[in-house]
Every structure is written in C-alpha cells, then in structure tokens.
Design a protein around this motif. Sequence first.
Motif, PDB file in Angstrom:
ATOM      1  N   PRO A 245       0.836  -1.205   0.000  1.00  0.00           N
ATOM      2  CA  PRO A 245       0.000   0.000   0.000  1.00  0.00           C
ATOM      3  C   PRO A 245       0.870   1.254   0.000  1.00  0.00           C
ATOM      4  O   PRO A 245       2.012   1.223   0.450  1.00  0.00           O
ATOM      5  CB  PRO A 245      -0.796  -0.117   1.298  1.00  0.00           C
ATOM      6  N   ASP A 246       0.307   2.335  -0.513  1.00  0.00           N
ATOM      7  CA  ASP A 246       1.033   3.607  -0.480  1.00  0.00           C
ATOM      8  C   ASP A 246       0.539   4.422   0.718  1.00  0.00           C
ATOM      9  O   ASP A 246      -0.311   3.968   1.489  1.00  0.00           O
ATOM     10  CB  ASP A 246       0.868   4.367  -1.798  1.00  0.00           C
TER      11      ASP A 246
ATOM     12  N   ASP B  13      -3.254   4.928   0.895  1.00  0.00           N
ATOM     13  CA  ASP B  13      -3.945   3.746   1.419  1.00  0.00           C
ATOM     14  C   ASP B  13      -3.799   3.658   2.935  1.00  0.00           C
ATOM     15  O   ASP B  13      -4.751   3.358   3.649  1.00  0.00           O
ATOM     16  CB  ASP B  13      -3.377   2.465   0.799  1.00  0.00           C
TER      17      ASP B  13
ATOM     18  N   LEU C 208      -6.046   6.216   4.731  1.00  0.00           N
ATOM     19  CA  LEU C 208      -7.447   5.807   4.755  1.00  0.00           C
ATOM     20  C   LEU C 208      -7.683   4.689   5.763  1.00  0.00           C
ATOM     21  O   LEU C 208      -8.684   4.692   6.483  1.00  0.00           O
ATOM     22  CB  LEU C 208      -7.899   5.378   3.355  1.00  0.00           C
ATOM     23  N   LEU C 209      -6.766   3.740   5.833  1.00  0.00           N
ATOM     24  CA  LEU C 209      -6.877   2.644   6.795  1.00  0.00           C
ATOM     25  C   LEU C 209      -6.842   3.173   8.228  1.00  0.00           C
ATOM     26  O   LEU C 209      -7.694   2.819   9.054  1.00  0.00           O
ATOM     27  CB  LEU C 209      -5.764   1.623   6.576  1.00  0.00           C
TER      28      LEU C 209
ATOM     29  N   ASP D 266       0.898  10.416  -2.721  1.00  0.00           N
ATOM     30  CA  ASP D 266      -0.302   9.576  -2.709  1.00  0.00           C
ATOM     31  C   ASP D 266      -1.250  10.001  -1.584  1.00  0.00           C
ATOM     32  O   ASP D 266      -2.467   9.907  -1.731  1.00  0.00           O
ATOM     33  CB  ASP D 266       0.067   8.097  -2.545  1.00  0.00           C
TER      34      ASP D 266
ATOM     35  N   LEU E  14      -5.432  12.357  -1.993  1.00  0.00           N
ATOM     36  CA  LEU E  14      -6.753  12.069  -1.431  1.00  0.00           C
ATOM     37  C   LEU E  14      -7.624  13.311  -1.386  1.00  0.00           C
ATOM     38  O   LEU E  14      -8.802  13.264  -1.674  1.00  0.00           O
ATOM     39  CB  LEU E  14      -6.623  11.480  -0.025  1.00  0.00           C
TER      40      LEU E  14
END
Length: 77
Positions: free
Chosen positions: A30-31, A34, A37-38, A59, A63
């Motif tokens: 994941p970047d 990602d 968001l997690l 990255d 968002l």
Amino acid sequence: PALREAVAGLRQARVIKGKKVINIVPEDAPDKGDALLLLKRQLRCRRVLFVGDDVTDEDGFALGPEAGLLGVRVGQK
C-alpha cells in the motif's frame, strides 16, 4: 549507482526516489494514501492533517479534502 544496480534485479519491487533516499517496496504494498485511509477508519477519524515533504507523500496528498484530508506540503512539489 551500486544500489540502483542491485535494486534493478529485484522482481516485484517498486523503486521510488525521494529526497536523499531510495525507497524499495513490494510492488503490491500500500502507499501512504492507502495507509491514511486505513488509519482514518481504524481510529474513526472524520478528518486528518497530513504533513509531508517527499515524493512518497504525494499519494496521501492526492486524497484531498473530499476524503477528509488537509494536506500540508513542506517545500516545493
């Protein structure tokens, strides 16, 4: 140069050049977007303040506000 040559032979790896660093990560890792968001989901946050100064932070910045992110880019893009 020696590190770049060694990394060139790695399969399934992404090489991301940054400021005074070369990031070597698995191709499917994941970047930072990602990861943000997690963490946002896990911590049940509605908004996130994200500060970064390197290529790998892009990255996360991508968002944008629609994801509840306030990004602060340190330095030039």
